[in-house]
Scaffold this active site. Structure first.
Site, PDB file in Angstrom:
ATOM      1  N   ARG A  29       8.862  93.433  -3.837  1.00  0.00           N
ATOM      2  CA  ARG A  29       9.666  93.329  -5.067  1.00  0.00           C
ATOM      3  C   ARG A  29       8.797  93.336  -6.312  1.00  0.00           C
ATOM      4  O   ARG A  29       9.173  93.908  -7.333  1.00  0.00           O
ATOM      5  CB  ARG A  29      10.529  92.063  -5.009  1.00  0.00           C
ATOM      6  CG  ARG A  29      11.698  92.197  -4.018  1.00  0.00           C
ATOM      7  CD  ARG A  29      12.231  90.838  -3.630  1.00  0.00           C
ATOM      8  NE  ARG A  29      13.471  90.890  -2.853  1.00  0.00           N
ATOM      9  CZ  ARG A  29      13.550  91.149  -1.546  1.00  0.00           C
ATOM     10  NH1 ARG A  29      12.458  91.438  -0.862  1.00  0.00           N
ATOM     11  NH2 ARG A  29      14.720  91.136  -0.936  1.00  0.00           N
ATOM     12  N   SER A 167      22.555  90.786   4.459  1.00  0.00           N
ATOM     13  CA  SER A 167      21.336  91.573   4.287  1.00  0.00           C
ATOM     14  C   SER A 167      20.844  91.503   2.851  1.00  0.00           C
ATOM     15  O   SER A 167      21.481  92.023   1.933  1.00  0.00           O
ATOM     16  CB  SER A 167      21.563  93.036   4.671  1.00  0.00           C
ATOM     17  OG  SER A 167      20.457  93.800   4.251  1.00  0.00           O
ATOM     18  N   ASP A 319      13.790  86.621  10.561  1.00  0.00           N
ATOM     19  CA  ASP A 319      12.549  87.206  11.094  1.00  0.00           C
ATOM     20  C   ASP A 319      11.788  86.239  11.999  1.00  0.00           C
ATOM     21  O   ASP A 319      10.778  86.614  12.598  1.00  0.00           O
ATOM     22  CB  ASP A 319      11.630  87.641   9.942  1.00  0.00           C
ATOM     23  CG  ASP A 319      12.226  88.811   9.169  1.00  0.00           C
ATOM     24  OD1 ASP A 319      13.070  89.531   9.728  1.00  0.00           O
ATOM     25  OD2 ASP A 319      11.847  88.998   7.993  1.00  0.00           O
ATOM     26  N   LYS A 346      16.136  95.539  13.679  1.00  0.00           N
ATOM     27  CA  LYS A 346      14.891  95.320  12.937  1.00  0.00           C
ATOM     28  C   LYS A 346      13.876  96.390  13.356  1.00  0.00           C
ATOM     29  O   LYS A 346      14.261  97.439  13.851  1.00  0.00           O
ATOM     30  CB  LYS A 346      14.379  93.896  13.196  1.00  0.00           C
ATOM     31  CG  LYS A 346      15.323  92.814  12.681  1.00  0.00           C
ATOM     32  CD  LYS A 346      15.443  92.840  11.173  1.00  0.00           C
ATOM     33  CE  LYS A 346      16.412  91.798  10.662  1.00  0.00           C
ATOM     34  NZ  LYS A 346      16.695  91.940   9.242  1.00  0.00           N
TER      35      LYS A 346
HETATM   36  C1  S3P Z   1      14.073  91.298   3.862  1.00  0.00           C
HETATM   37  C2  S3P Z   1      15.319  91.057   4.362  1.00  0.00           C
HETATM   38  C3  S3P Z   1      15.606  90.934   5.802  1.00  0.00           C
HETATM   39  C4  S3P Z   1      14.345  90.706   6.620  1.00  0.00           C
HETATM   40  C5  S3P Z   1      13.237  91.616   6.199  1.00  0.00           C
HETATM   41  C6  S3P Z   1      12.884  91.384   4.738  1.00  0.00           C
HETATM   42  C7  S3P Z   1      13.893  91.419   2.403  1.00  0.00           C
HETATM   43  O1  S3P Z   1      16.206  92.133   6.243  1.00  0.00           O
HETATM   44  O2  S3P Z   1      14.595  90.864   7.989  1.00  0.00           O
HETATM   45  O3  S3P Z   1      12.063  91.402   6.971  1.00  0.00           O
HETATM   46  O4  S3P Z   1      12.736  91.371   1.930  1.00  0.00           O
HETATM   47  O5  S3P Z   1      14.897  91.573   1.692  1.00  0.00           O
HETATM   48  P1  S3P Z   1      17.798  92.409   6.091  1.00  0.00           P
HETATM   49  O6  S3P Z   1      18.125  92.537   4.670  1.00  0.00           O
HETATM   50  O7  S3P Z   1      18.012  93.690   6.841  1.00  0.00           O
HETATM   51  O8  S3P Z   1      18.446  91.226   6.752  1.00  0.00           O
END
Ligand code: S3P
Length: 436
Positions: A29, A167, A319, A346
């Site tokens: 980000r 998500s 995770d 994943k």
């Molecule tokens: C993440 C969100 C999660 C996570 C990923 C990192 C993020 O995924 O599993 O490792 O940085 O927004 P999802 O948005 O698919 O749940």
């Protein structure tokens, strides 16, 4: 030369104080918002894993200046907009990278083609493409919404979008697209997910309103906001810290402290779950870093007991189920993990691979469509070679198990660990782990 396999051998207690690598979610980000902003963003503590380096390269291809100024120190100069990349944007193994960048790019009148490695090319992208198309973006993709795909952005309108699944990546993609939409954007989450995008948008000068109502959490980004470069200090990744901490919990005589760990409540579900299992975990020196809570976490060897993890906790530790399952193999009784269907999409099908790997190591695992139940015992056999399908967390989870099992555990494709935790082997060896 790439390592063919990596083996963890049971040995002495693990002891020491280490720092977790930078948080992967926040690192992606910081680069993306830095590139979308106007002016300079100075980042400290950036995770220099392969996933994040792919995002840094992608930001260059969209026209930002991205320079490495030193260890974990990066400087991004954004132009307040994206230009059209001259080539295909390869996001490597990173679902977060590609999904957030697609959201960011959709706001501009450019066309961009995205791809990734063989794992990323299998993962579903429709979850992001559908709301972006509702906002006015166009795309052409492989069957099932898979990469490679081409996105044509620009001319977006606002949206009120209820997430069909928990998500943070989808939420973030819609919010980033919304920065350059004509109208307001609202995202409604049935279950709150990690809120790093919301926090960081504020740090870059945007106004983001969050309202918890009966229908869920509503995140509102009003139209017409601009981002200004800023300073970001990336805290340590709890998802990476979980591996040395888990190793300490299951290896007799161990005591390990990981300093500077992100303790955002929407990421800290694993610590709560381990405590419920009887883990001796302490958190000290709680402080803040760039709008996020941080602290030092100490884990000592503990007698663990199986628990039922509430399904609504899943987004705050999604995770961490692979490493939870590995520690559950050492717990007395059953650990029930349900409401985790997202684990199947994943970097690999993590339910199937953890079930196969733990069974090969002597644990009893019941696999369900959206969950798994591990029946553990303090003396885990180990003595297996585990297929990771190139998934870094499957590899690290089984290696940690191998440190405390009766016989060594070997994983294939250990090079993939560098996607999220490039210093894993050195850090674990520094604590006394036998990894070769
Ligand atoms: C993440 C969100 C999660 C996570 C990923 C990192 C993020 O995924 O599993 O490792 O940085 O927004 P999802 O948005 O698919 O749940």
């Amino acid at each position: 030369m790439a390592l063919a396999t990596l083996t963890a051998r049971p040995g002495q207690a693990l002891r020491g104080v280490v720092r977790a690598p930078g948080d992967k979610s926040i690192s992606h980000r910081a680069l993306i918002l830095g590139a979308m902003a106007t002016g300079v963003t100075e980042i400290e503590g950036l995770l220099e894993g392969d996933d994040v380096v792919a995002t840094a390269e992608a930001m260059k291809s969209f026209g930002a200046d991205v320079e490495r100024a030193g260890d974990g120190r990066w400087r991004v100069t954004g132009r307040g907009g994206f230009k059209e990349p001259a080539n295909v944007v390869d996001c490597g193994n990173a679902g977060t990278g590609v999904r957030l960048i697609m959201g960011a790019a959709a706001g501009f009148a450019i066309s961009a083609t995205f791809t990734g490695d063989s794992s990323l090319r299998k993962r579903p992208m429709m979850r992001v493409l559908a709301p972006l198309a509702d906002m006015g973006a166009e795309f052409i993709c492989r069957e099932g919404g898979r990469l490679p795909l081409t996105l044509q952005g620009g001319g977006l309108k606002g949206i009120s979008y209820r997430l069909p699944m928990a998500s943070a990546q989808v939420k973030s993609a819609v919010l980033l697209a919304g920065l350059h939409a004509e109208g307001d954007v609202a995202v409604i989450e049935p279950e709150p997910t990690r809120d790093h995008t919301e926090r960081m948008l504020r740090a870059f000068g945007a106004t983001v309103e969050v309202d918890d109502g009966p229908a869920g959490r509503v995140i509102l980004l009003a139209a017409g906001q601009t981002l200004t470069g800023t300073q970001v200090r990336v805290p340590g990744d709890p998802s990476s810290a979980a591996f040395p901490l888990a190793a300490a919990l299951i290896t007799p005589g161990s005591e390990v402290t990981v300093e500077g760990v992100l303790l955002n409540p929407l990421r800290a579900g694993i610590f709560q779950t381990w405590r419920e299992m009887g883990a001796d975990l302490t958190i000290t020196n709680e402080r803040g870093a760039s709008g996020e809570p941080v602290g030092d976490v100490t884990a000592r060897f503990s007698k663990l007991t199986g628990v039922e993890v509430p399904p609504e906790r899943a987004p705050s530790m999604i995770d961490e189920y692979p490493i939870l399952a590995a520690t559950a193999a050492f717990a007395e009784g059953r650990t029930l993990m349900r409401g985790i269907g997202e684990m199947r999409v994943k970097e690999s099908d993590r339910i199937a691979l953890m079930a196969a790997g733990l069974e090969a190591c002597g644990a009893i695992v019941e696999e369900e469509p959206e969950g798994m139940i591990v029946t553990g015992r303090p003396d885990v056999r180990g003595g297996a070679t585990v297929e990771t399908h190139g998934d870094h967390r499957i590899a690290m989870s089984h290696l940690v198990l191998g440190l405390a099992a009766a016989s060594p555990v070997t994983v294939d494709e250990p090079g993939m660990i560098a996607t999220s935790f490039p210093g894993f082997v050195a850090l674990m060896r520094g604590l006394g782990a036998q990894l070769a």
